[in-house]
Design an enzyme around this catalytic site. Sequence first.
Site, PDB file in Angstrom:
ATOM      1  N   ARG A   1       0.856  -1.183   0.000  1.00 30.04           N
ATOM      2  CA  ARG A   1       0.000   0.000   0.000  1.00 30.04           C
ATOM      3  C   ARG A   1       0.895   1.237   0.000  1.00 30.04           C
ATOM      4  O   ARG A   1       2.074   1.169   0.348  1.00 30.04           O
ATOM      5  CB  ARG A   1      -0.922   0.022   1.220  1.00 30.04           C
ATOM      6  CG  ARG A   1      -1.837  -1.189   1.348  1.00 30.04           C
ATOM      7  CD  ARG A   1      -2.644  -1.104   2.642  1.00 30.04           C
ATOM      8  NE  ARG A   1      -3.596  -2.208   2.779  1.00 30.04           N
ATOM      9  CZ  ARG A   1      -3.343  -3.354   3.395  1.00 30.04           C
ATOM     10  NH1 ARG A   1      -2.148  -3.559   3.961  1.00 30.04           N
ATOM     11  NH2 ARG A   1      -4.263  -4.303   3.480  1.00 30.04           N
TER      12      ARG A   1
ATOM     13  N   LYS B   1      -1.919  -2.533   8.006  1.00 29.48           N
ATOM     14  CA  LYS B   1      -3.026  -1.960   8.754  1.00 29.48           C
ATOM     15  C   LYS B   1      -3.099  -2.569  10.145  1.00 29.48           C
ATOM     16  O   LYS B   1      -2.930  -3.767  10.313  1.00 29.48           O
ATOM     17  CB  LYS B   1      -4.347  -2.220   8.021  1.00 29.48           C
ATOM     18  CG  LYS B   1      -4.533  -1.383   6.753  1.00 29.48           C
ATOM     19  CD  LYS B   1      -5.898  -1.652   6.158  1.00 29.48           C
ATOM     20  CE  LYS B   1      -6.156  -0.763   4.957  1.00 29.48           C
ATOM     21  NZ  LYS B   1      -7.494  -1.029   4.370  1.00 29.48           N
TER      22      LYS B   1
ATOM     23  N   HIS C   1      -2.845   2.706  -5.587  1.00 27.81           N
ATOM     24  CA  HIS C   1      -3.371   1.406  -5.192  1.00 27.81           C
ATOM     25  C   HIS C   1      -3.572   0.492  -6.402  1.00 27.81           C
ATOM     26  O   HIS C   1      -3.592  -0.738  -6.258  1.00 27.81           O
ATOM     27  CB  HIS C   1      -4.695   1.583  -4.448  1.00 27.81           C
ATOM     28  CG  HIS C   1      -4.920   0.563  -3.379  1.00 27.81           C
ATOM     29  ND1 HIS C   1      -4.159   0.496  -2.228  1.00 27.81           N
ATOM     30  CD2 HIS C   1      -5.813  -0.463  -3.283  1.00 27.81           C
ATOM     31  CE1 HIS C   1      -4.587  -0.499  -1.470  1.00 27.81           C
ATOM     32  NE2 HIS C   1      -5.582  -1.107  -2.090  1.00 27.81           N
TER      33      HIS C   1
ATOM     34  N   ARG D   1      -0.873  -2.006  -6.690  1.00 27.20           N
ATOM     35  CA  ARG D   1      -1.059  -3.160  -5.790  1.00 27.20           C
ATOM     36  C   ARG D   1      -2.063  -4.146  -6.404  1.00 27.20           C
ATOM     37  O   ARG D   1      -1.857  -5.365  -6.363  1.00 27.20           O
ATOM     38  CB  ARG D   1      -1.533  -2.648  -4.433  1.00 27.20           C
ATOM     39  CG  ARG D   1      -1.893  -3.726  -3.406  1.00 27.20           C
ATOM     40  CD  ARG D   1      -2.191  -3.024  -2.083  1.00 27.20           C
ATOM     41  NE  ARG D   1      -3.055  -3.795  -1.193  1.00 27.20           N
ATOM     42  CZ  ARG D   1      -2.625  -4.649  -0.281  1.00 27.20           C
ATOM     43  NH1 ARG D   1      -1.336  -4.872  -0.134  1.00 27.20           N
ATOM     44  NH2 ARG D   1      -3.479  -5.289   0.514  1.00 27.20           N
TER      45      ARG D   1
ATOM     46  N   HIS E   1      -4.434  -9.716   3.252  1.00 30.41           N
ATOM     47  CA  HIS E   1      -5.890  -9.771   3.339  1.00 30.41           C
ATOM     48  C   HIS E   1      -6.310 -10.740   4.441  1.00 30.41           C
ATOM     49  O   HIS E   1      -5.785 -11.850   4.538  1.00 30.41           O
ATOM     50  CB  HIS E   1      -6.496 -10.235   2.010  1.00 30.41           C
ATOM     51  CG  HIS E   1      -6.456  -9.197   0.948  1.00 30.41           C
ATOM     52  ND1 HIS E   1      -6.608  -9.484  -0.399  1.00 30.41           N
ATOM     53  CD2 HIS E   1      -6.263  -7.846   1.015  1.00 30.41           C
ATOM     54  CE1 HIS E   1      -6.524  -8.371  -1.104  1.00 30.41           C
ATOM     55  NE2 HIS E   1      -6.315  -7.368  -0.268  1.00 30.41           N
TER      56      HIS E   1
ATOM     57  N   TYR F   1      -9.724 -10.319  -7.602  1.00 23.49           N
ATOM     58  CA  TYR F   1      -8.789 -10.224  -8.720  1.00 23.49           C
ATOM     59  C   TYR F   1      -9.057 -11.305  -9.766  1.00 23.49           C
ATOM     60  O   TYR F   1      -8.726 -11.138 -10.929  1.00 23.49           O
ATOM     61  CB  TYR F   1      -7.351 -10.303  -8.206  1.00 23.49           C
ATOM     62  CG  TYR F   1      -7.040  -9.189  -7.246  1.00 23.49           C
ATOM     63  CD1 TYR F   1      -6.989  -7.871  -7.669  1.00 23.49           C
ATOM     64  CD2 TYR F   1      -6.839  -9.444  -5.890  1.00 23.49           C
ATOM     65  CE1 TYR F   1      -6.749  -6.835  -6.786  1.00 23.49           C
ATOM     66  CE2 TYR F   1      -6.593  -8.416  -4.996  1.00 23.49           C
ATOM     67  CZ  TYR F   1      -6.545  -7.114  -5.449  1.00 23.49           C
ATOM     68  OH  TYR F   1      -6.322  -6.091  -4.571  1.00 23.49           O
TER      69      TYR F   1
END
Length: 298
Positions: free
Chosen positions: A149, A173, A239, A242, A265, A274
């Site tokens: 990110r 995160k 982004h 990514r 994730h 994706y």
Amino acid sequence: MLTGIGPSTARCRRCVMGQLKTRMTEDLQLRGMAPATQRGYLQMVKWFVLWRRRPPEKMGREDVRAFLLHLKDERAASPETLRLALAGLKFLYTVTLQRPEVTDCIPWPRVKKRLPVVLSEAEVALLLEHATCPRLRVLMMVAYASGLRVSEACALAVEQIDSKRGVLRVVGKGNKQRETVLPASLLAALRAWWRATRPSNTWLFPAASHSGHVAPREVHQSLRDAVARARIDRRVTFHALRHSFATHLLARGVEMRVIQVMLGHASVQTTALYAQVRADLMAKSPDLLAGLPKKHGS
């Protein structure tokens, strides 16, 4: 002057609000919330207080509902903004004020899932070619080659590079740590960048800011300039690199579970988006009906 609303009362109210902001900030930090999340939550609480002009302690469920409807109907706020507002107020009332009943029954605004923007390999090469800022070029390489990110790339430190094992140790995160791939070509680019700049502190991309490293907003502006020079006629964000990392790996046969771990994730369902982008992969799926055994003469 009316009693109760003089300068001393106003100063006292500001003092109380300042104390509440400090408490909430400390609670956010103790929970390990990302800096961007902290800023977003605090901003929404500030809007809430300014809108009602009352301390949060003296407000309740109907005030929160009215504020969300105000954002939706009068401010035309997006579902994403409404979710951020509710998340910030839920944190305020549940954690800081210990009044979870205020927001317990308020439903989450529904956000439509959008397919991620994915660049072709030719577009990635074009972007790198038109990145006249060397720092931006290396940052884009980090995002595309390792799936970071923008906040993770900006805060990349020398100690996170494990050249022997070929991995980057990433703090994502919520301060969650993970490892992702460090290709040889990216390692070479990072070494060349370090030799050229000789950063004076631990950050690979230092800057004169409170954090000590380059801020995402600077990167976004530089990227917009590169997109314009490359004449890519669609909205491209950092982004998207990514997203492209994940999609291109999937196209080359890397298992989705591996990609999920590298992206950080929590659920493989997030990574599965994706697969929807790569329609050509779906077209290569085997014809299951053709493989069924046929009865004689059919």
